[in-house]
Design a protein around this motif. Structure first.
Motif, short mmCIF file in Angstrom:
data_model
loop_
_atom_site.label_atom_id
_atom_site.label_comp_id
_atom_site.label_asym_id
_atom_site.label_seq_id
_atom_site.Cartn_x
_atom_site.Cartn_y
_atom_site.Cartn_z
N VAL A 26 0.60 -1.15 0.09
CA VAL A 26 0.00 0.11 -0.20
C VAL A 26 0.76 1.35 0.06
N VAL A 27 2.07 1.34 0.74
CA VAL A 27 2.98 2.20 0.82
C VAL A 27 3.48 2.71 -0.69
N VAL A 28 3.96 1.65 -1.21
CA VAL A 28 4.41 1.83 -2.38
C VAL A 28 3.41 2.39 -3.44
N THR A 29 2.17 1.84 -3.40
CA THR A 29 1.19 2.59 -4.16
C THR A 29 1.04 4.24 -3.96
N ILE A 30 1.10 4.57 -2.55
CA ILE A 30 0.80 5.78 -2.34
C ILE A 30 1.77 6.72 -2.62
N VAL A 31 3.23 6.18 -2.32
CA VAL A 31 4.34 6.81 -2.73
C VAL A 31 4.35 7.53 -4.15
N GLY A 32 4.13 6.10 -5.17
CA GLY A 32 4.21 6.42 -6.62
C GLY A 32 3.23 7.40 -6.83
N LEU A 33 2.00 7.28 -6.38
CA LEU A 33 0.97 8.31 -6.95
C LEU A 33 1.42 9.60 -6.20
N GLN A 34 1.71 9.70 -5.02
CA GLN A 34 2.14 11.13 -4.41
C GLN A 34 3.18 11.71 -4.98
N LEU A 35 4.16 10.97 -5.59
CA LEU A 35 5.30 11.72 -5.87
C LEU A 35 5.04 12.71 -7.12
N GLY A 36 4.09 11.92 -8.01
CA GLY A 36 3.92 13.21 -9.25
C GLY A 36 3.08 14.21 -8.54
N ALA A 37 2.19 14.33 -7.39
CA ALA A 37 1.46 15.37 -6.95
C ALA A 37 2.51 16.07 -5.96
N LEU A 38 3.64 15.43 -5.68
CA LEU A 38 4.69 16.30 -5.04
C LEU A 38 5.60 17.03 -5.83
N ILE A 39 5.80 16.62 -7.10
CA ILE A 39 6.17 17.59 -8.09
C ILE A 39 5.22 18.74 -8.34
N ALA A 40 4.01 18.54 -8.32
CA ALA A 40 3.26 19.62 -8.70
C ALA A 40 3.16 20.44 -7.50
N GLY A 41 3.09 20.06 -6.20
CA GLY A 41 3.18 20.89 -5.15
C GLY A 41 4.30 21.71 -5.01
N ALA A 42 5.48 21.36 -5.40
CA ALA A 42 6.57 22.02 -5.58
C ALA A 42 6.35 23.59 -5.96
N VAL A 43 5.51 23.51 -6.68
CA VAL A 43 5.08 25.08 -7.56
C VAL A 43 5.00 25.91 -6.42
N VAL A 44 3.98 25.63 -5.73
CA VAL A 44 3.73 26.60 -4.47
C VAL A 44 4.81 26.77 -3.45
N THR A 45 5.56 25.67 -3.26
CA THR A 45 6.59 25.89 -2.22
C THR A 45 7.85 26.78 -2.66
N GLU A 46 8.01 26.54 -3.97
CA GLU A 46 9.19 27.17 -4.71
C GLU A 46 8.77 28.71 -4.66
N GLN A 47 7.47 29.15 -4.97
CA GLN A 47 6.96 30.27 -5.04
C GLN A 47 7.27 30.98 -3.62
N VAL A 48 6.95 30.23 -2.44
CA VAL A 48 7.00 30.95 -1.14
C VAL A 48 8.52 31.07 -0.59
N PHE A 49 9.25 30.03 -1.02
CA PHE A 49 10.58 30.21 -0.59
C PHE A 49 11.47 30.90 -1.63
N VAL A 50 10.92 31.29 -2.91
CA VAL A 50 11.93 31.89 -3.97
C VAL A 50 12.93 31.00 -4.38
N ILE A 51 12.65 29.72 -4.67
CA ILE A 51 13.40 28.53 -5.00
C ILE A 51 13.50 28.45 -6.83
N PRO A 52 14.53 28.89 -7.20
CA PRO A 52 14.56 28.95 -8.64
C PRO A 52 14.56 27.61 -9.48
N GLY A 53 13.37 26.77 -9.17
CA GLY A 53 13.13 25.45 -9.82
C GLY A 53 12.16 25.57 -10.74
N PHE A 54 11.84 24.29 -10.94
CA PHE A 54 10.70 23.91 -12.24
C PHE A 54 9.40 24.66 -11.89
#
Length: 318
Positions: free
Chosen positions: A237-265
């Protein structure tokens, strides 16, 4: 093998659909890239030259076919804003986001699995209740608000961490780590809560199975029963969740990078949308969609490693 080829075919078809949707979607955005580049007072002749240079004066279907041809050759075009190849622009930003995502996922897995096991083993007791409340808070609090509160507390009130920015590891390793601490914790907290809840549920189910009771009856220690039997089978179950959430994690990086002014994707994508940089938007989304599809495909294949039953079923199907 047949199943694997079918999944790869589905992944390629999904990617093609994603490319088409993004290609048409960015052209539905209000505004003209030529005007965004030259300004409202731009000379009409210069505006027409820019449109011709980037193929914006051609029919959409023609633009789409040419874009597919460019993708096949590895050419994602040139940024309207900077004139640099899109591949070079992305190559400069993606390592930052990948590192942030990897560290955040490591934080999420470590906290989530540990908390999930504790909550399952202490069900109905204070420790289990506290972990569940913490997970609920982690799911409920928006990442941007948590990021702002973290900056207020650890960068202003108790100035022990930098508030924003990014320092390459080859310039200053210590500063590099310090600038990653808050963004990683903020980005990984919500996903740790998701992993914790799923781990807890899987562990509670595993602890009631016959093989766990048999292992306990054989005299194995509590630690051996939990780690080698219950937790191992809960990892599916954990592998399933990690696989699905990793894509969402990349998308979530958009907000985090804006808040912390990180020059990322993520920041690159926001800037591209703001300037109507069609080639850059398409390139960023293409890479994101490809990563998401590949991650899900690898998650399916990882089942065969974690769960022998899936391996046997796949072997029989082949």
């Amino acid at each position: 093998m047949v199943r694997l080829l079918a999944r790869v075919g589905n992944a390629l078809f999904t990617l093609l659909i994603a490319i088409a949707v993004v290609f048409l979607g960015v052209r539905a955005l209000p505004g003209d890239p030529a005007v965004a580049l030259l300004g409202e007072e731009g000379d009409p002749t210069a505006l027409e030259t820019v449109r011709e240079q980037y193929g914006l004066d051609q029919p959409v279907i023609v633009q789409f076919v040419k874009y597919l041809q460019q993708i096949v050759t590895g050419n994602l075009g040139e940024s309207v804003r900077t004139g640099l190849p899109v591949t070079d622009v992305i190559a400069g930003a993606i390592p930052v986001t990948l590192e942030l995502t990897a560290v955040s996922m490591l934080v999420a897995i470590t906290i989530g699995v540990t908390a999930g096991v504790i909550a399952a083993l202490h069900r109905g007791r204070l420790a289990g209740w506290l972990v569940s409340v913490a997970a609920l808070i982690g799911l409920s609090v928006p990442a941007f608000w948590l990021g702002l509160m973290a900056i207020l507390l650890f960068a202003i009130t108790i100035p022990i961490l930098p508030a924003s920015g990014f320092v390459p590891i080859d310039i200053d390793p210590v500063a590099h780590v310090a600038h990653l601490v808050m963004p990683s914790l903020v980005l990984g907290s919500a996903f740790a809560a998701v992993i914790m809840r799923q781990t807890r549920a899987a562990m509670l189910e595993a602890l009631t199975t016959d093989y766990v009771r048999t292992a306990t009856a054989k005299g194995l220690s509590r630690r051996q029963v939990v780690v080698k039997h219950a937790l191992r089978n809960s990892l599916i179950v954990v592998v399933t969740i990690v696989g699905l959430q990793l894509g969402a994690l990349i998308a979530g990086a958009v907000v985090t990078e804006q808040v912390f002014v990180i020059p990322g994707f993520g920041k690159l994508m926001i800037d591209a949308v703001a300037t109507r940089d069609y080639p850059l938007i398409q390139g960023v989304v293409l890479i994101t969609a490809t990563a998401y599809i590949v991650i899900n495909l690898l998650t399916d294949l990882l089942y065969t490693v974690v769960d022998p039953r899936v391996r046997v079923t796949t072997g029989g199907a082949a």
